[in-house]
Design a protein around this motif. Structure first.
Motif, PDB file in Angstrom:
ATOM      1  N   UNK A   1       0.887  -1.018   0.074  1.00  0.00           N
ATOM      2  CA  UNK A   1       0.065   0.109   0.019  1.00  0.00           C
ATOM      3  C   UNK A   1       1.109   1.296  -0.158  1.00  0.00           C
ATOM      4  N   UNK A   2       1.881   1.301   0.685  1.00  0.00           N
ATOM      5  CA  UNK A   2       2.800   2.552   0.911  1.00  0.00           C
ATOM      6  C   UNK A   2       3.531   2.656  -0.443  1.00  0.00           C
ATOM      7  N   UNK A   3       4.022   1.390  -1.002  1.00  0.00           N
ATOM      8  CA  UNK A   3       4.687   1.572  -2.360  1.00  0.00           C
ATOM      9  C   UNK A   3       3.817   2.322  -3.241  1.00  0.00           C
ATOM     10  N   UNK A   4       2.555   1.746  -3.422  1.00  0.00           N
ATOM     11  CA  UNK A   4       1.732   2.408  -4.422  1.00  0.00           C
ATOM     12  C   UNK A   4       1.365   3.914  -4.181  1.00  0.00           C
ATOM     13  N   UNK A   5       1.202   3.975  -2.988  1.00  0.00           N
ATOM     14  CA  UNK A   5       0.702   5.452  -2.477  1.00  0.00           C
ATOM     15  C   UNK A   5       2.008   6.350  -3.180  1.00  0.00           C
TER      16      UNK A   5
END
Ligand code: NAD
Length: 460
Positions: free
Chosen positions: A451-455
Motif C-alpha cells: 500500500x505504501x509503495x503504491x501510494x
C-alpha cells in the motif's frame, strides 16, 4: 489453379503465410513494387475495362482509381519500414526495470471483398495495406463490374505467386463458399445489407472484420458559404462516377434565405455536365430501375431528369424536395440525382439527420466557425469535410471508415497498416532483481508495504 476448389486455394495462401512468403521488409517492398509496375503498364487496359463496365471517363478512372492506388503504394514504400519497427513504450514505475514494446504482427491470410463502383480502388487499396502488413491475401472483386473484375484477376495472377495473393471471381454464392473457410481478417466493402451477412459469417469463426458500407451523406450549407465555389464542388462530387460513390453527397440542406441564388448558380453550373461522354452510366438495369423509381414522388425537378433504360443513362439531375419524408430520402440514392431541401431553421437539419444517422461522410459548406462546430458536435459521422466533398479520401494520413450503419473499422495509409496487423504487446522482465514481496506467504507486513509503495508511486 483453375481445377482447385476454393478451400484448396485458401490452403495454399495459408501455407504461404506459414512459410513467410510475404513477411520480411524486402518481400513486402518487392510485392508493392510488382503491383506498381503492373498498374503503370496496364493503365490503358484498366481505363478500357471501366469504360465498358459503366462508361467511366478515362479522366475519372485515372483520378479515382489509378492515382489513389499508386499514391497508396508510394506511401507504403516510404513508410512500411517505420511501421514495421517495434515501438518502445514507457513502462509504469512499479514495473521497472522491465521494458515494453508494441510489435505489429501480420494477421495471417486476409479476405478482401470488393464492390463494383470503384472496382480497382476498392480492391487494390486494401490489398496494399494487407501486403504492407505482411499477410497473404484472397481478393474477391465484385462480379457486377465484369470487365474490371476480369482485369484485376488478370493483373494479379500474372504477377503474384498463388501462395501470396490470389483472386477468385464470383457472386454472392461464391462469396458464401469462400466464407466457409477461416480467415484471419475479412475486409468488406459494399452495401449495409450484405455487410450484415458478412458480419454474421465472420462471427461464426470469430474472425475480425472491417465493414466499409454506405448510407446517405448530407451536404449541409450555411448562409455564410461561398455559394459559387461550394456548388461547383458539390455538383462535381455528386455527379462523379454517375453518382455511384459511397461518399457522394447524397442530399443537400440549404438555408431558404439563399434559395434563389443557389438555384441560379446550379442552373449555370449544370451546363458543364451535359456531355454524355463525361458521364458514367448506371451499372445495370436493376440499379437503373431502383434509381428512376425514386423520382416518382412529390418534388420539383429543377435541372435534368432525363433517362433512357436501354443505355442506362440518367442525366445529372437536381430536384427540390419538400420534407424528410420524400421518396428520395428513403434510401441511399447512388445515382446522379441531387435532392435539395431549403430549410428555415437549423432544427430541420436534425429532422433529416435523425432519419439517416451516422453517415459515412458529412459535408459542411460554411465560413461560420460556430455553425461548423455545432454541426460537427451534434451529428456523428464517419468523417467530416468542410467546404468540399470526397477529397478527404485522398488524405493518406486520415483514416477512412464509417460508424453505425455506415460500417466500422478504417483504412488508408497508417490506418490500413493497423487494420491488417495485430498489435502484439511484448514486455521483457530482467533477471538481476526480483523483489520478494509479491510472493507467498501474504503477510500483513507485506500488504502494508504494498500500500505504501503504491501510494508513493502514485505521487509521481
Ligand atoms: P456489390 O453488389 O458489388 O457487393 C459487394 C460485394 O458483396 C461483392 O463482392 C459481392 O459479390 C458480394 N456479395 C453480394 N451478395 C452477397 C451475399 N449474399 N453474400 C456474400 N457476399 C455477397 O456492391 P453493392 O453492395 O451494390 O455496393 C454498393 C454499396 O456499397 C453502397 O451502399 C455504397 O455506399 C457502398 N460502398 C461503400 C464504400 C466504402 O468505402 N464505405 C465504397 C463503395 C461502396
Amino acid at each position: 489453379m483453375e481445377n482447385l476448389t476454393i478451400s484448396e486455394k485458401v490452403k495454399i495462401l495459408k501455407k504461404g503465410f506459414q512459410e513467410k512468403k510475404n513477411f520480411t521488409l524486402k518481400q513486402r517492398l518487392f510485392h508493392l513494387d510488382l503491383l506498381e509496375k503492373a498498374l503503370v503498364s496496364r493503365e490503358k487496359d484498366i481505363q478500357e475495362a471501366l469504360k465498358k463496365d459503366f462508361n467511366k471517363p478515362f479522366f475519372e478512372t485515372y483520378l479515382t482509381e489509378i492515382f489513389p492506388v499508386l499514391d497508396e503504394i508510394k506511401h507504403f514504400k516510404k513508410n512500411v519500414r517505420i511501421y514495421m519497427q517495434p515501438e518502445r513504450v514507457k513502462t509504469p514505475l512499479f514495473l521497472l526495470p522491465a521494458s515494453g514494446k508494441k510489435y505489429a504482427e501480420p494477421k495471417g491470410t486476409v479476405l478482401i471483398i470488393g464492390a463494383w463502383n470503384y472496382p480497382i480502388n476498392l480492391t487494390l487499396i486494401p490489398l496494399i495495406g494487407s501486403i504492407a502488413g505482411g499477410n497473404t491475401v484472397l481478393l474477391k472483386p465484385s462480379e457486377i463490374a465484369v470487365n474490371s473484375s476480369a482485369i484485376v484477376l488478370e493483373i494479379i495472377s500474372s504477377i503474384f505467386p498463388s501462395d501470396v495473393i490470389q483472386v477468385i471471381e464470383g457472386d454472392g454464392v461464391i462469396t458464401t463458399e469462400i466464407l466457409q473457410n477461416k480467415f484471419d481478417h475479412i475486409f468488406y466493402t459494399g452495401s449495409t445489407q450484405v455487410g450484415k451477412i458478412i458480419y454474421q459469417k465472420a462471427a461464426e469463426k470469430l474472425t475480425p472484420v472491417t465493414l466499409e458500407l454506405g448510407g446517405k451523406s448530407p451536404a449541409i450549407f450555411h448562409e455564410s458559404a461561398n455559394l459559387k465555389r461550394s456548388i461547383k464542388r458539390l455538383l462535381w462530387g455528386k455527379f462523379l462516377n454517375g453518382g455511384q460513390t459511397c461518399v457522394a453527397p447524397d442530399y443537400a440542406l440549404v438555408p431558404k434565405a439563399v434559395k434563389s441564388q443557389f438555384l441560379a448558380i446550379c442552373k449555370e453550373e449544370i451546363k458543364h455536365y451535359l456531355n454524355k461522354n463525361e458521364n458514367s452510366t448506371i451499372i445495370n438495369q436493376k440499379h437503373f430501375d431502383r434509381i428512376t423509381a425514386l423520382l416518382n414522388g412529390n418534388h420539383e425537378v429543377h435541372s435534368g431528369g432525363d433517362f433512357n433504360r436501354e443505355t442506362k443513362y440518367i442525366s445529372p439531375t437536381i430536384v427540390e424536395i419538400f420534407d424528410a419524408e420524400s421518396t428520395l430520402m428513403s434510401e441511399e440514392i447512388f445515382g446522379p440525382i441531387l435532392p435539395v431541401y431549403f430549410y428555415n431553421s437549423e432544427s430541420e437539419i436534425e429532422d433529416f439527420y435523425r432519419k439517416n444517422p451516422n453517415p459515412l461522410s458529412l459535408y459542411i459548406f460554411s465560413d461560420n466557425k460556430f455553425f461548423t462546430e455545432r454541426i460537427i458536435e451534434n451529428f456523428p459521422s464517419g468523417g467530416v469535410l468542410i467546404n468540399d466533398v470526397i477529397m478527404h479520401l485522398a488524405h493518406t494520413n486520415l483514416p477512412f471508415g464509417g460508424r453505425g450503419f455506415s460500417g466500422f473499422g478504417n483504412y488508408h495509409g497508417a490506418a490500413s497498416f493497423q487494420t491488417f496487423t495485430h498489435t502484439k504487446s511484448i514486455m521483457k522482465q530482467v533477471n538481476w532483481i526480483d523483489p520478494n514481496f509479491r510472493y507467498r506467504p501474504y503477510t500483513e507486513k507485506k500488504t502494508n508495504f504494498l500500500k505504501k509503495l503504491i501510494a508513493l508511486i502514485h505521487k509521481f
